[in-house]
Motif scaffolding. Structure first.
Motif, PDB file in Angstrom:
ATOM      1  N   ARG A 225      24.055  34.477 -12.017  1.00 57.78           N
ATOM      2  CA  ARG A 225      23.229  34.249 -13.206  1.00 57.78           C
ATOM      3  C   ARG A 225      21.849  34.896 -13.034  1.00 57.78           C
ATOM      4  O   ARG A 225      20.808  34.212 -13.106  1.00 57.78           O
ATOM      5  CB  ARG A 225      23.084  32.742 -13.448  1.00 57.78           C
ATOM      6  CG  ARG A 225      24.410  32.068 -13.827  1.00 57.78           C
ATOM      7  CD  ARG A 225      24.290  30.574 -13.888  1.00 57.78           C
ATOM      8  NE  ARG A 225      24.104  29.971 -12.564  1.00 57.78           N
ATOM      9  CZ  ARG A 225      25.090  29.738 -11.708  1.00 57.78           C
ATOM     10  NH1 ARG A 225      26.338  30.053 -12.030  1.00 57.78           N
ATOM     11  NH2 ARG A 225      24.855  29.186 -10.532  1.00 57.78           N
ATOM     12  N   THR A 252      27.777  37.562 -27.946  1.00 58.29           N
ATOM     13  CA  THR A 252      28.516  38.724 -27.458  1.00 58.29           C
ATOM     14  C   THR A 252      27.911  39.988 -28.049  1.00 58.29           C
ATOM     15  O   THR A 252      27.658  40.060 -29.258  1.00 58.29           O
ATOM     16  CB  THR A 252      30.009  38.631 -27.817  1.00 58.29           C
ATOM     17  OG1 THR A 252      30.559  37.455 -27.218  1.00 58.29           O
ATOM     18  CG2 THR A 252      30.762  39.846 -27.300  1.00 58.29           C
ATOM     19  N   SER A 266      27.952  39.857 -22.465  1.00 56.07           N
ATOM     20  CA  SER A 266      27.242  38.659 -22.890  1.00 56.07           C
ATOM     21  C   SER A 266      25.747  38.907 -22.784  1.00 56.07           C
ATOM     22  O   SER A 266      25.290  39.681 -21.959  1.00 56.07           O
ATOM     23  CB  SER A 266      27.633  37.462 -22.017  1.00 56.07           C
ATOM     24  OG  SER A 266      27.292  37.703 -20.663  1.00 56.07           O
ATOM     25  N   GLY A 353      32.338  38.335 -20.802  1.00 56.16           N
ATOM     26  CA  GLY A 353      31.597  37.306 -20.091  1.00 56.16           C
ATOM     27  C   GLY A 353      31.279  37.660 -18.656  1.00 56.16           C
ATOM     28  O   GLY A 353      30.460  36.990 -18.020  1.00 56.16           O
ATOM     29  N   GLN A 354      31.928  38.696 -18.117  1.00 54.24           N
ATOM     30  CA  GLN A 354      31.658  39.128 -16.749  1.00 54.24           C
ATOM     31  C   GLN A 354      30.680  40.295 -16.691  1.00 54.24           C
ATOM     32  O   GLN A 354      30.415  40.834 -15.617  1.00 54.24           O
ATOM     33  CB  GLN A 354      32.980  39.504 -16.069  1.00 54.24           C
ATOM     34  CG  GLN A 354      33.895  38.307 -15.892  1.00 54.24           C
ATOM     35  CD  GLN A 354      35.317  38.718 -15.560  1.00 54.24           C
ATOM     36  OE1 GLN A 354      35.917  39.562 -16.222  1.00 54.24           O
ATOM     37  NE2 GLN A 354      35.868  38.115 -14.520  1.00 54.24           N
ATOM     38  N   THR A 356      26.764  41.429 -17.707  1.00 54.36           N
ATOM     39  CA  THR A 356      25.449  40.891 -18.051  1.00 54.36           C
ATOM     40  C   THR A 356      24.597  41.993 -18.654  1.00 54.36           C
ATOM     41  O   THR A 356      24.571  43.116 -18.143  1.00 54.36           O
ATOM     42  CB  THR A 356      24.754  40.329 -16.804  1.00 54.36           C
ATOM     43  OG1 THR A 356      25.609  39.354 -16.198  1.00 54.36           O
ATOM     44  CG2 THR A 356      23.433  39.674 -17.158  1.00 54.36           C
TER      45      THR A 356
END
Length: 366
Positions: A225, A252, A266, A353-354, A356
């Motif tokens: 994160r 998204t 994301s 989602g993987q 950034t």
């Protein structure tokens, strides 16, 4: 609970150069706190201010809740392990460990007792009569820590103490240092440019860049994160692209890279037209023999294997896509792709989602 160490709004300037720029953090009792960053980022300057070797331009340093700004280095309840250890070669191991106690005027029987206890706790009982040059690199590291710990500091500062060791010994000493910190139950503040050291040993890590803290958190926080582009690129290996946001819906994003690839990721706070950077970990990318094997993935590409980097469980592929960009992909250990070779065509994919995404020019993109 009062922190063992607290730095408040620390600033250090050398003439027109700001080495530390308004840094604040606190370290709970009994924890392992690391400051991680590239050379020249200001991490050693912070440690030297905590030790009392440098005075901050502004700000405060508190140990156990009390300011130590007016306390000289030899009176502060801290001790420091340097990269080159500074053990005295003319002294025995026991004399090295007991040096600070002798300076304090402690009796010989009490010094002997404390030295023996320290040797037990570092796992080297009975070597007090030996000389420094009879020890291995790892044993010297433990003796240097014991010499500090017999003085019972509230905080132990460690200035890249593994930097002079060979790779195999450094890997071993990561585990040793964490075990020693737990055995002494003392707060350790560790500085390093080696992310592996920080990730393995630390309860909390501060990533530093250009005099400031980019992010403070656990190793998992920083790796999975990241809050800034610098942290995303500095911690671990990553694939990175630049481009422009085309769509932004429900968290998204759709981005068009500079080479013309369409990607989904994301991210928040970005709008169509914004320039952005996208980061994808090599282990997040999946391999397939055909495009159909990647059904359900938001992003998928085909490319040519240009290199196979074998490193056991951490083996990687370098894959060049149709736009000429090279991606790093973790090689699965299932055996399915054991026969891959240079020149083979592969299909790769990953979920939105993987990936950034950060705005170009966001804090930390320095």
């Amino acid at each position: 609970m009062t922190p063992d160490l607290e730095c408040v709004d620390l600033v250090k300037r050398f003439g027109d150069t700001t080495a530390v720029d308004n840094v604040s953090f606190s370290v709970p009792p009994g924890s392992f706190f690391s400051i991680l960053g590239p050379s020249g980022c200001g991490k050693t300057t912070i440690m030297r201010m905590i030790a009392g070797f440098l005075d901050p331009t502004t700000g405060d340093i508190r140990i156990k809740g009390g300011s130590v700004l007016d306390t000289p280095p030899n009176k502060r309840p801290v001790n420091m392990v340097f990269q080159h250890l500074a053990l005295f070669p003319m002294m025995t191991i026991a004399e090295n460990i007991g040096y600070g106690l002798r300076r304090r005027g402690m009796s010989k029987p009490e010094i002997a007792r404390k030295v023996d206890e320290a040797l037990e706790r570092i796992g080297l009982p009975g070597i007090g009569a030996r000389k420094v040059d009879e020890l291995s690199g790892g044993q010297k590291q433990r003796v240097a820590i014991a010499r500090c710990m017999v003085l019972e500091p509230d905080v132990l500062l460690l200035d890249e103490p593994l930097g002079a060791l060979d790779l195999k010994l450094r890997e071993h000493m990561k585990v040793e240092l964490k075990a020693l910190q737990a055995a002494f139950d003392t707060t350790f503040v560790y500085i390093t440019h080696d992310q592996s050291e920080a990730l393995v040993m630390s309860d909390q890590i501060a990533v530093m860049n250009a005099g400031r803290f980019e992010q403070v958190g656990t190793g998992q926080d920083l790796y999975y994160r990241p809050e800034t582009p610098f942290v995303a690129g500095f911690i671990g290996d990553t694939n990175r692209w630049s481009g422009r946001i085309e769509k932004a819906e429900g968290g998204t994003l759709q981005l068009r890279t500079e080479s013309g690839l369409a990607m989904r990721a994301s991210g928040a706070g970005l709008a169509p037209g914004d320039m952005a950077e996208i980061f994808v970990r090599p282990e997040a990318i999946r391999l397939a023999a055909t495009a159909e094997g990647l059904a359900g993935f938001d992003n998928h590409l085909s490319g040519t294997v240009t290199s196979i980097l074998f490193n056991g469980a951490a083996s990687r592929l370098l894959v060049q896509d149709a736009a000429g960009e090279t991606l790093e992909v973790t090689l699965p250990q299932s055996g399915e792709f054991d026969r891959l070779k240079r020149g083979d065509m592969v299909h790769i994919g990953w979920g939105a989602g993987q990936a950034t995404c950060f705005a170009t020019g966001a804090a930390g993109a320095r």
